[in-house]
Motif scaffolding. Structure first.
Motif, PDB file in Angstrom:
ATOM      1  N   ARG A   4    -166.095 -16.106 -58.330  1.00 44.06           N
ATOM      2  CA  ARG A   4    -166.570 -15.256 -59.431  1.00 44.06           C
ATOM      3  C   ARG A   4    -167.550 -16.064 -60.278  1.00 44.06           C
ATOM      4  O   ARG A   4    -167.502 -17.311 -60.297  1.00 44.06           O
ATOM      5  CB  ARG A   4    -165.414 -14.762 -60.294  1.00 44.06           C
ATOM      6  N   ASP A  15    -168.964 -10.875 -57.736  1.00 43.07           N
ATOM      7  CA  ASP A  15    -168.084 -10.601 -58.870  1.00 43.07           C
ATOM      8  C   ASP A  15    -168.621 -11.367 -60.074  1.00 43.07           C
ATOM      9  O   ASP A  15    -168.536 -12.603 -60.128  1.00 43.07           O
ATOM     10  CB  ASP A  15    -166.661 -11.046 -58.536  1.00 43.07           C
ATOM     11  N   ALA A  69    -168.989 -11.354 -64.459  1.00 40.19           N
ATOM     12  CA  ALA A  69    -168.619 -10.821 -65.770  1.00 40.19           C
ATOM     13  C   ALA A  69    -169.542 -11.422 -66.813  1.00 40.19           C
ATOM     14  O   ALA A  69    -169.790 -12.635 -66.807  1.00 40.19           O
ATOM     15  CB  ALA A  69    -167.165 -11.141 -66.096  1.00 40.19           C
ATOM     16  N   THR A  88    -162.571 -14.415 -70.643  1.00 43.56           N
ATOM     17  CA  THR A  88    -161.356 -13.656 -70.354  1.00 43.56           C
ATOM     18  C   THR A  88    -161.511 -12.200 -70.766  1.00 43.56           C
ATOM     19  O   THR A  88    -161.142 -11.283 -70.022  1.00 43.56           O
ATOM     20  CB  THR A  88    -160.149 -14.276 -71.075  1.00 43.56           C
ATOM     21  N   ALA A 122    -163.802 -10.461 -68.246  1.00 44.58           N
ATOM     22  CA  ALA A 122    -163.135 -10.212 -66.967  1.00 44.58           C
ATOM     23  C   ALA A 122    -162.090  -9.109 -67.095  1.00 44.58           C
ATOM     24  O   ALA A 122    -161.942  -8.272 -66.192  1.00 44.58           O
ATOM     25  CB  ALA A 122    -162.488 -11.501 -66.457  1.00 44.58           C
ATOM     26  N   GLN A 123    -161.372  -9.084 -68.207  1.00 46.58           N
ATOM     27  CA  GLN A 123    -160.368  -8.040 -68.408  1.00 46.58           C
ATOM     28  C   GLN A 123    -161.007  -6.672 -68.519  1.00 46.58           C
ATOM     29  O   GLN A 123    -160.476  -5.676 -68.018  1.00 46.58           O
ATOM     30  CB  GLN A 123    -159.539  -8.358 -69.653  1.00 46.58           C
ATOM     31  N   ARG A 176    -163.476  -5.725 -66.963  1.00 46.63           N
ATOM     32  CA  ARG A 176    -163.855  -5.339 -65.604  1.00 46.63           C
ATOM     33  C   ARG A 176    -162.632  -5.181 -64.695  1.00 46.63           C
ATOM     34  O   ARG A 176    -162.772  -5.108 -63.467  1.00 46.63           O
ATOM     35  CB  ARG A 176    -164.822  -6.363 -65.010  1.00 46.63           C
ATOM     36  N   GLY A 228    -159.892  -7.301 -64.495  1.00 44.47           N
ATOM     37  CA  GLY A 228    -159.194  -8.513 -64.083  1.00 44.47           C
ATOM     38  C   GLY A 228    -157.838  -8.637 -64.745  1.00 44.47           C
ATOM     39  O   GLY A 228    -157.694  -8.415 -65.947  1.00 44.47           O
ATOM     40  N   LEU A 258    -155.618 -11.047 -66.029  1.00 48.11           N
ATOM     41  CA  LEU A 258    -155.515 -12.443 -66.448  1.00 48.11           C
ATOM     42  C   LEU A 258    -154.337 -12.622 -67.395  1.00 48.11           C
ATOM     43  O   LEU A 258    -154.058 -11.760 -68.227  1.00 48.11           O
ATOM     44  CB  LEU A 258    -156.810 -12.889 -67.135  1.00 48.11           C
ATOM     45  N   LEU A 262    -159.653 -18.590 -66.279  1.00 47.95           N
ATOM     46  CA  LEU A 262    -160.865 -18.710 -65.466  1.00 47.95           C
ATOM     47  C   LEU A 262    -161.449 -20.115 -65.506  1.00 47.95           C
ATOM     48  O   LEU A 262    -162.334 -20.442 -64.706  1.00 47.95           O
ATOM     49  CB  LEU A 262    -161.915 -17.704 -65.934  1.00 47.95           C
ATOM     50  N   SER A 281    -160.021 -22.980 -60.122  1.00 47.08           N
ATOM     51  CA  SER A 281    -159.877 -21.528 -60.253  1.00 47.08           C
ATOM     52  C   SER A 281    -160.946 -20.767 -59.466  1.00 47.08           C
ATOM     53  O   SER A 281    -160.825 -19.564 -59.250  1.00 47.08           O
ATOM     54  CB  SER A 281    -159.937 -21.112 -61.724  1.00 47.08           C
ATOM     55  N   SER A 323    -164.138 -20.369 -60.443  1.00 50.99           N
ATOM     56  CA  SER A 323    -165.124 -19.746 -61.324  1.00 50.99           C
ATOM     57  C   SER A 323    -166.337 -20.651 -61.492  1.00 50.99           C
ATOM     58  O   SER A 323    -166.213 -21.874 -61.546  1.00 50.99           O
ATOM     59  CB  SER A 323    -164.523 -19.479 -62.713  1.00 50.99           C
TER      60      SER A 323
END
Length: 516
Positions: A13, A52, A54, A275, A278-279, A281, A283, A285, A291, A296, A298
Motif C-alpha cells: 500500500r 492501494d 490512501a 490511519t 486508510a479507515q 477507504r 481499512g 486498522l 501502517l 507492515s 507501507s
C-alpha cells in the motif's frame, strides 16, 4: 553469467501525505500548486494502475500563526480555526483534491500526540534542558515560532523562529538575529532561559545520514542538498515543549503548564493522518501507528513544501529511530518551492492572494489544474497571474481540444477499425505519462507538457476516412492519460477498452470561463 539485480518489491500500500496547512485562513493557489495538486494527481494515477493508495491531509490549529493572525484580524483564535478548517476542506473539494482522511483537532488526535510523546518520555528519550527564548517584557510572555522574527542564524534570511523558509533549517527563537516581537516590533525584547523538554536529535544523526544517503533518489535535488548539509554537522536539540499557552497541554510534571511544540507533532500527526485515510477507504486498522510498523508493507510518500523538511525528514524520523526499530522510516519526499502571485509571495494579511475556492467559480477547474500543473514550482519559484492562466489555457488546452472534439464529432455513431500502429503509438503515449506520474520521476510540469504536445499533434492531424478509427482512438487514449489532471473532461467519456475497433462518442467542449 550473473543475473541482473531484482526489482524492489512494490509495497502493498502507499500512504500519500500532504502536511496539514495552518488553520489561519483558506488555501490559496500557492498551496494547491505545490503539494496538494501533486499528491492528488499521483494518487489518481496510482489507483488507475490498480494500486492501494490512501491520501491524507487536514489542518493544524496549534501553530502560533493562528494566534498572530487572529490578533491581527481582531477575532478569537478558536473562531479563526473553525472558519479556516471549513474553508480548507471546501477548497480541496472545489479543486477536486480527493482527500480520504482529513485530520482536525479532535480528542482522538490530541490523545495520540500525547501518547506518542509520552512513550518517548517514559523511555528516557526526552531530556530537560535550559533553553534561551526571547521574552516580551511588556506582556510577560515567551516568544516562540510565529511570535518572534529576525534573521536566520544559518542563511541570514529574514523570517520567523521555528523553521527557516529559505534554507529549511531549525531556527531556535533565541538565536534569531536582531530578534523582534511580531505582535509588536516596538516591544522591548530580552532573552530568558526556561526549562523545556527537548529531543536530542544529534544522537540519531549518523543513522539519519545513512538512511537518506541510501534513499537519495527519493528526494528532489534541493532537499537532497539541504539534507546533506544539515546531516554533515551536529544537530541542535529539538524543543518538544514550549512555555506558552496555545497548543496541546503536556502531562509531564517537570514542564507543567507547557504545550507541545507544533513542529514536534509531525510524526504523530502523520500516523494519525494515514490511519484516518486508510479507515475512510475501508481499512480495518487497530492502532494509530499500524501502517508505520516495521515490515507492515507501507510506503509513506510526502508531498510538501521545502520549508517543512526539518520536522518531517529530520526531527520526526529521528523520533522513529528512538523507538529502536519499531517503525520503518519514510523514504519518499516530493518537495516544492514557493508559488508566487504576480512574482510576489502570497500574503493573506496584505490581501495579495487568490483562493482556489473563489477562482473555481469563475474558471473551470480543469483549466486551473492544467495551468497550475504547467507552472508548478517543482525546482524553483514560479508565479501565477490571471493573464497567464487565460493565455496558457486558451493556447495549450482549450483551443486545440475543441478543434479536436469538433473533428471527432463528425465520426460519432459509426464504428471504425483501430490499427496495430495506432495501438503502439498509444502505448508510447502511456509510457511518457507514466514517467511523469510515477514517483521516481514525478513531474506535474512534464505531465502538462505531454498533454500540450499530444493535443498539438492531434490538432495537426487531418485524418483520412481510413484513419478515422486511429484518430478517435488516440484522442480517447490521450484523454485517459490526462485524466489525473483533467478530471472533469475525462470523467464521462473515457473508453478504457483497447479493442480492435472504436465507436466514437460526442466529446465535451472546454471554455475559459464558467457558464460560457
Amino acid at each position: 553469467m550473473s543475473r541482473p539485480p531484482a526489482e524492489p518489491a512494490r509495497p502493498s500500500r502507499t500512504v500519500v501525505i500532504s502536511p496539514a496547512p495552518t488553520a489561519n485562513g483558506d488555501l490559496h493557489l500557492g498551496h494547491i500548486a505545490g503539494p496538494f495538486l501533486a499528491a492528488d494527481v499521483h494518487t489518481r494515477y496510482a489507483r488507475s494502475q490498480g494500486r492501494d493508495v490512501a491520501l491524507g491531509t487536514g489542518f493544524q490549529d496549534t501553530s502560533t500563526f493562528v494566534v498572530t493572525t487572529a490578533l491581527r484580524r481582531g477575532v478569537r483564535p478558536e473562531e479563526l480555526v473553525a472558519n479556516s478548517a471549513a474553508q480548507i476542506q471546501s477548497t480541496l473539494l472545489a479543486m477536486g483534491i480527493g482527500v480520504d482522511g482529513y485530520t482536525g483537532d479532535d480528542d482522538r488526535f490530541t490523545k495520540w500526540v500525547v501518547d506518542f510523546l509520552g512513550r518517548l518520555h517514559a523511555a528516557g528519550r526526552l531530556e530537560l534542558r535550559s533553553v534561551r527564548f526571547p521574552y516580551s517584557e511588556r506582556t510577560g510572555q515567551f516568544l516562540v515560532d510565529g511570535f518572534a522574527s529576525g534573521g536566520c542564524p544559518e542563511c541570514l534570511a529574514d523570517g520567523c523562529a521555528g523553521l527557516c523558509e529559505s534554507c529549511g533549517h531549525l531556527v531556535a527563537a533565541g538565536d534569531l538575529i536582531d530578534v523582534k516581537s511580531t505582535l509588536d516590533p516596538d516591544d522591548p525584547v530580552t532573552l530568558r532561559e526556561v526549562d523545556v523538554l527537548v529531543f536530542p536529535v544529534e544522537r540519531y544523526r549518523e543513522q539519519l545520514r545513512e538512511h537518506f544517503e541510501a534513499h537519495v533518489n527519493g528526494m528532489r535535488p534541493h532537499m537532497a542538498q539541504a539534507m546533506a548539509r544539515m546531516l554533515s554537522q551536529p544537530l541542535p536539540d529539538f524543543p518538544v515543549t514550549y512555555p506558552i499557552q496555545w497548543g496541546i497541554p503536556v502531562p509531564f510534571a517537570e514542564v507543567a503548564g507547557q504545550v507541545v511544540n507544533p513542529n514536534a507533532e509531525a510524526m504523530a500527526w502523520s500516523m494519525h493522518c494515514s490511519t484516518l485515510a486508510a479507515q475512510q477507504r475501508g481499512g480495518a486498522l487497530t492502532g494509530e501507528d499500524e501502517l508505520w510498523l516495521a515490515g507492515s508493507g507501507s510506503e509513506v510518500v510526502y508531498f510538501l513544501g521545502f520549508d517543512n523538511i526539518y520536522p518531517f525528514a529530520v526531527a520526526g524520523p529521528a523520533m522513529l529511530l528512538a523507538f529502536g526499530g519499531h517503525y520503518d522510516l519514510p523514504t519518499r519526499y516530493l518537495t516544492n518551492e514557493f508559488y508566487e502571485l504576480d512574482h510576489q509571495k502570497f500574503s493573506t494579511s496584505r490581501g495579495h492572494v487568490v483562493s482556489g475556492r473563489d477562482l473555481v467559480t469563475e474558471v473551470p477547474r480543469d483549466l486551473i489544474r492544467f495551468a497550475l500543473a504547467a507552472t508548478s514550482p517543482e525546482h524553483q519559484r514560479t508565479s501565477f497571474s490571471r493573464d497567464a492562466l487565460t493565455r496558457i489555457s486558451e493556447t495549450r488546452l482549450v483551443g486545440p481540444w475543441n478543434r479536436i472534439a469538433d473533428r471527432v464529432d463528425t465520426y460519432v455513431g459509426s464504428t471504425f477499425p483501430v490499427s496495430a500502429r495506432s495501438r503502439r503509438a498509444a502505448a508510447r503515449v502511456s509510457s511518457r505519462f507514466a514517467e511523469s506520474y510515477e514517483l521516481a520521476g514525478f513531474s506535474l510540469n512534464r505531465a502538462a507538457e505531454a498533454i500540450s504536445d499530444h493535443l498539438a499533434r492531434l490538432d495537426r492531424w487531418q485524418p483520412t476516412d481510413a484513419e478515422a478509427g486511429d484518430f478517435c482512438f488516440e484522442v480517447a487514449h490521450l484523454l485517459r492519460s490526462a485524466a489525473p489532471i483533467l478530471i472533469d473532461l475525462a470523467a464521462d467519456v473515457l473508453d478504457t477498452a483497447e479493442a480492435a475497433t472504436i465507436t466514437p462518442v460526442a466529446l465535451p467542449r472546454l471554455t475559459v470561463e464558467v457558464g460560457r
